[in-house]
Design a protein around this motif. Structure first.
Motif, mmCIF file in Angstrom:
data_model
loop_
_atom_site.group_PDB
_atom_site.id
_atom_site.type_symbol
_atom_site.label_atom_id
_atom_site.label_comp_id
_atom_site.label_asym_id
_atom_site.label_seq_id
_atom_site.Cartn_x
_atom_site.Cartn_y
_atom_site.Cartn_z
ATOM 1 N N TYR A 42 0.839 -1.196 0.000
ATOM 2 C CA TYR A 42 0.000 0.000 0.000
ATOM 3 C C TYR A 42 0.874 1.245 0.000
ATOM 4 N N GLY A 43 0.312 2.315 -0.530
ATOM 5 C CA GLY A 43 0.974 3.607 -0.559
ATOM 6 C C GLY A 43 0.148 4.621 0.213
ATOM 7 N N GLU A 44 0.776 5.717 0.564
ATOM 8 C CA GLU A 44 0.101 6.769 1.334
ATOM 9 C C GLU A 44 0.059 8.043 0.506
ATOM 10 N N ILE A 45 -1.005 8.816 0.679
ATOM 11 C CA ILE A 45 -1.109 10.108 0.009
ATOM 12 C C ILE A 45 -1.876 11.061 0.922
ATOM 13 N N VAL A 46 -1.475 12.321 0.886
ATOM 14 C CA VAL A 46 -2.115 13.354 1.701
ATOM 15 C C VAL A 46 -2.575 14.466 0.763
ATOM 16 N N PHE A 47 -3.825 14.850 0.873
ATOM 17 C CA PHE A 47 -4.376 15.961 0.093
ATOM 18 C C PHE A 47 -4.367 17.195 0.983
ATOM 19 N N THR A 48 -3.659 18.246 0.545
ATOM 20 C CA THR A 48 -3.433 19.407 1.410
ATOM 21 C C THR A 48 -4.009 20.706 0.873
ATOM 22 N N ASP A 49 -4.286 20.799 -0.408
ATOM 23 C CA ASP A 49 -4.735 22.054 -1.019
ATOM 24 C C ASP A 49 -6.033 21.837 -1.776
ATOM 25 N N ARG A 50 -6.473 22.924 -2.408
ATOM 26 C CA ARG A 50 -7.639 22.858 -3.294
ATOM 27 C C ARG A 50 -7.263 23.478 -4.638
ATOM 28 N N LEU A 51 -7.785 22.884 -5.697
ATOM 29 C CA LEU A 51 -7.536 23.421 -7.032
ATOM 30 C C LEU A 51 -8.291 24.731 -7.211
ATOM 31 N N MET A 83 -0.669 -6.066 4.674
ATOM 32 C CA MET A 83 0.164 -5.528 3.600
ATOM 33 C C MET A 83 1.226 -4.650 4.224
ATOM 34 N N ARG A 84 2.372 -4.580 3.547
ATOM 35 C CA ARG A 84 3.408 -3.681 4.028
ATOM 36 C C ARG A 84 3.379 -2.398 3.218
ATOM 37 N N ASN A 85 3.912 -1.343 3.819
ATOM 38 C CA ASN A 85 3.990 -0.059 3.153
ATOM 39 C C ASN A 85 5.070 -0.135 2.072
ATOM 40 N N LEU A 86 4.789 0.380 0.908
ATOM 41 C CA LEU A 86 5.748 0.351 -0.191
ATOM 42 C C LEU A 86 7.005 1.137 0.173
ATOM 43 N N ALA A 87 6.867 2.191 0.959
ATOM 44 C CA ALA A 87 8.014 3.005 1.353
ATOM 45 C C ALA A 87 8.813 2.365 2.487
ATOM 46 N N GLY A 88 8.305 1.305 3.091
ATOM 47 C CA GLY A 88 9.004 0.628 4.182
ATOM 48 C C GLY A 88 10.046 -0.342 3.659
ATOM 49 N N PRO A 89 10.807 -0.930 4.574
ATOM 50 C CA PRO A 89 11.834 -1.884 4.128
ATOM 51 C C PRO A 89 11.211 -3.168 3.597
ATOM 52 N N ALA A 90 11.833 -3.711 2.565
ATOM 53 C CA ALA A 90 11.369 -4.974 1.990
ATOM 54 C C ALA A 90 11.831 -6.124 2.877
ATOM 55 N N PRO A 91 11.125 -7.231 2.881
ATOM 56 C CA PRO A 91 11.555 -8.364 3.689
ATOM 57 C C PRO A 91 12.844 -8.972 3.145
#
Length: 140
Positions: A42-51, A83-91
Motif C-alpha cells: 500500500y501507498g500513502e497520500i495526503v491531500f493538502t490544497d484545493r484546485l 500488507m506492508r507499506n511500499l516506502a518501508g523496508p522490503a523483507p
C-alpha cells in the motif's frame, strides 16, 4: 470501521475527504519478474490544497483527489491489513547465513562470509558454464 471508496465513487471521495489526513491505496506488483516482492503493497497520500478553478482537493503537486481515486483506487481511510507499506523496508529473503542459523558469529566467520559474498557478486569471478571462470572483456 474504516471507510473505502471504489474508483466509481471518486467524486464522493473528493467530497468526503479531510484535508491534511493520510489516505491509503493498494499497489499491485508483477511477481513474475520480481519473485521476492510482495504481490500487493500500500501507498500513502495526503491531500493538502484545493484546485483554484474547481475547488476540488488536491496534493501539493496538484493531483486531484477525484482523479487519483479514479486511477489508483480503491482509497482507504486506514492502512489495508496484511500488507506492508511500499516506502518501508522490503523483507529479507536470502543472505549468506542459512535460515535457522542461531550461533553467534565471530570475526573469522564474518570475514569468511564477507569474502564469500564478494566472490559471488563479482560477475568477472563468478564461474560460468562448466565451472570455468568467465572470460573478461577487453572493455572491463
Amino acid at each position: 470501521m474504516p471507510k473505502t471508496w471504489q474508483p466509481h465513487q471518486s467524486k464522493q471521495f473528493a467530497r468526503d475527504l479531510e484535508l491534511g489526513r493520510t489516505y491509503y491505496y493498494v499497489n499491485t506488483h508483477d511477481t513474475k519478474h520480481n519473485p521476492y516482492e510482495d504481490r500487493h503493497t500500500y501507498g500513502e497520500i495526503v491531500f493538502t490544497d484545493r484546485l483554484w478553478p474547481t475547488n476540488n482537493p488536491c496534493t501539493e503537486g496538484g493531483q486531484s483527489a477525484a482523479t487519483f481515486c479514479l486511477n489508483f483506487g480503491p482509497m482507504h481511510e486506514a492502512p489495508p491489513r496484511n500488507m506492508r507499506n511500499l516506502a518501508g523496508p522490503a523483507p529479507q529473503v536470502a543472505g549468506p547465513v542459512p535460515p535457522g542459523y542461531s550461533a553467534k558469529l565471530d570475526s573469522a566467520e564474518l570475514l569468511a562470509l564477507q569474502a564469500s559474498v564478494a566472490r559471488g557478486s563479482d560477475p568477472h569471478t563468478r564461474p560460468g558454464r562448466g565451472g570455468k571462470p568467465k572470460k573478461r572483456s577487453r572493455f572491463f
